[in-house]
Design a protein around this motif. Sequence first.
Motif, PDB file in Angstrom:
ATOM      1  N   ASP A 242       0.723  -1.091  -0.039  1.00 53.48           N
ATOM      2  CA  ASP A 242      -0.022  -0.034  -0.016  1.00 53.48           C
ATOM      3  C   ASP A 242       0.962   1.205   0.216  1.00 53.48           C
ATOM      4  OD1 ASP A 242      -2.095   1.528  -0.172  1.00 53.48           O
ATOM      5  OD2 ASP A 242      -2.564   1.391   1.931  1.00 53.48           O
TER       6      ASP A 242
ATOM      7  N   GLN B 185     -16.854   3.942  -7.480  1.00 49.45           N
ATOM      8  CA  GLN B 185     -16.308   3.897  -6.221  1.00 49.45           C
ATOM      9  C   GLN B 185     -15.948   5.524  -6.088  1.00 49.45           C
ATOM     10  OE1 GLN B 185     -15.772   2.204  -3.612  1.00 49.45           O
ATOM     11  NE2 GLN B 185     -14.576   3.814  -2.472  1.00 49.45           N
ATOM     12  N   ARG B 186     -15.373   6.050  -7.125  1.00 47.76           N
ATOM     13  CA  ARG B 186     -14.786   7.372  -6.856  1.00 47.76           C
ATOM     14  C   ARG B 186     -15.946   8.382  -6.762  1.00 47.76           C
ATOM     15  NH1 ARG B 186     -12.587   8.532 -13.262  1.00 47.76           N
ATOM     16  NH2 ARG B 186     -14.407   9.671 -13.801  1.00 47.76           N
TER      17      ARG B 186
ATOM     18  N   ARG C 200     -15.859   8.183  -2.788  1.00 54.66           N
ATOM     19  CA  ARG C 200     -14.808   8.618  -2.125  1.00 54.66           C
ATOM     20  C   ARG C 200     -13.675   8.440  -3.188  1.00 54.66           C
ATOM     21  NH1 ARG C 200     -10.551   5.944   0.322  1.00 54.66           N
ATOM     22  NH2 ARG C 200     -11.599   3.756   0.146  1.00 54.66           N
TER      23      ARG C 200
ATOM     24  N   LEU D  13     -10.187   7.814  -5.164  1.00 51.51           N
ATOM     25  CA  LEU D  13      -9.080   6.784  -4.871  1.00 51.51           C
ATOM     26  C   LEU D  13      -7.662   7.406  -4.654  1.00 51.51           C
ATOM     27  CD1 LEU D  13     -11.288   5.340  -6.766  1.00 51.51           C
ATOM     28  CD2 LEU D  13      -9.457   3.964  -7.524  1.00 51.51           C
TER      29      LEU D  13
ATOM     30  N   THR E 102      -5.041   5.735  -2.881  1.00 49.70           N
ATOM     31  CA  THR E 102      -3.773   4.764  -2.393  1.00 49.70           C
ATOM     32  C   THR E 102      -3.601   3.493  -3.697  1.00 49.70           C
ATOM     33  OG1 THR E 102      -4.925   3.129  -0.830  1.00 49.70           O
ATOM     34  CG2 THR E 102      -3.806   5.272  -0.177  1.00 49.70           C
TER      35      THR E 102
ATOM     36  N   ASP F 172      -6.493   1.144  -2.665  1.00 53.39           N
ATOM     37  CA  ASP F 172      -7.839   1.500  -3.141  1.00 53.39           C
ATOM     38  C   ASP F 172      -8.182   0.949  -4.592  1.00 53.39           C
ATOM     39  OD1 ASP F 172      -8.324   2.983  -0.723  1.00 53.39           O
ATOM     40  OD2 ASP F 172      -7.766   4.867  -1.745  1.00 53.39           O
TER      41      ASP F 172
ATOM     42  N   ASP G 267      -8.104  -2.881  -4.437  1.00 54.04           N
ATOM     43  CA  ASP G 267      -9.417  -3.516  -3.897  1.00 54.04           C
ATOM     44  C   ASP G 267     -10.579  -3.236  -4.783  1.00 54.04           C
ATOM     45  OD1 ASP G 267      -8.230  -4.074  -1.631  1.00 54.04           O
ATOM     46  OD2 ASP G 267      -8.833  -2.358  -0.451  1.00 54.04           O
TER      47      ASP G 267
END
Length: 307
Positions: free
Chosen positions: A121, A170-171, A174, A176, A178, A181, A184
């Motif tokens: 990470d 996802q974005r 929130r 991304l 990392t 992120d 996953d």
Amino acid sequence: MDGYSHTPVLLHRSVDLLAPRPGGTYVDATLGGGGHALELLRRSGPDGLLVGIDRDPMALAAAAQRLAAFGGRVELVRADFGELGAALAGRAGRIDGFLFDLGVSSPQLDQAGRGFSFMADGPLDMRMGGSPASAAEIVNGYGLAELVRVIRDYGEERNAARIARAIVRQRQRRPLATTADLADIVRGTRPAMPAKTLARVFQAVRIEVNGELDSLRRGLEAAVGLLAPAGRIAVISYHSLEDRIAKEFFAGKAAGCTCPPDLPVCACGRQAGTVTILTPRPIVPDDDEQRANPRSRSAKLRAAERT
């Protein structure tokens, strides 16, 4: 050189193909930690010269330390290999060999803070040096169609559309930030996600961040123009996109007249090819090298000589 230890791939095979001569001038266009450059300096005798080019300031610092004993025989330049023409202005026809060792180096992959790998990470960066946008800016800022293009074309990933849609969903919740992120999200698009899919997505974003394929095309074109007669170019690639560019570039430069056969007079001006291909088939690491350095397994080496 702390933190920048790198095992050069196909070291002796690539330098053998460049056939360094005493007093020659050689360019390592992807200097890295300086392993190939060191061998070129050793084989070009006490008067041989080496120009090392890299966009990564950490690589240049490590190479400067490693090659310090050669003093004035070494010139280091911070630049992208796509800028060879400007970096080597005034040297046309005076370079005896170019080496391109493409892709990302082990130190870049292993340093989590650089954001190149899904194995650890870190910030979603992936910039090798001088790139205008980070990986985070691309995955958070590109539209759906652009993301599909990047993952499909640069990762050769058949599930590009599904992965791109998951990134966009996802974005919206929130951004991304990392490597975890991004990893996953990719893992969540199918059960038992194979590591090769993760590798393809990260490769695709990295290529887009750094403009690697366009740089390769420009760098090869410039290198041919800078080579002395009988000078050589060696290219080590690590995925099919790079290898295809090198193969097709050499084939195009090796071809003679490209006019239609029914044209009575040549109009293209290419009566003969400008290079001779030295590797009809790519050279790959032998079993011993692959065991000693598993990251060499995908490497392919191609070379050509200026006619």
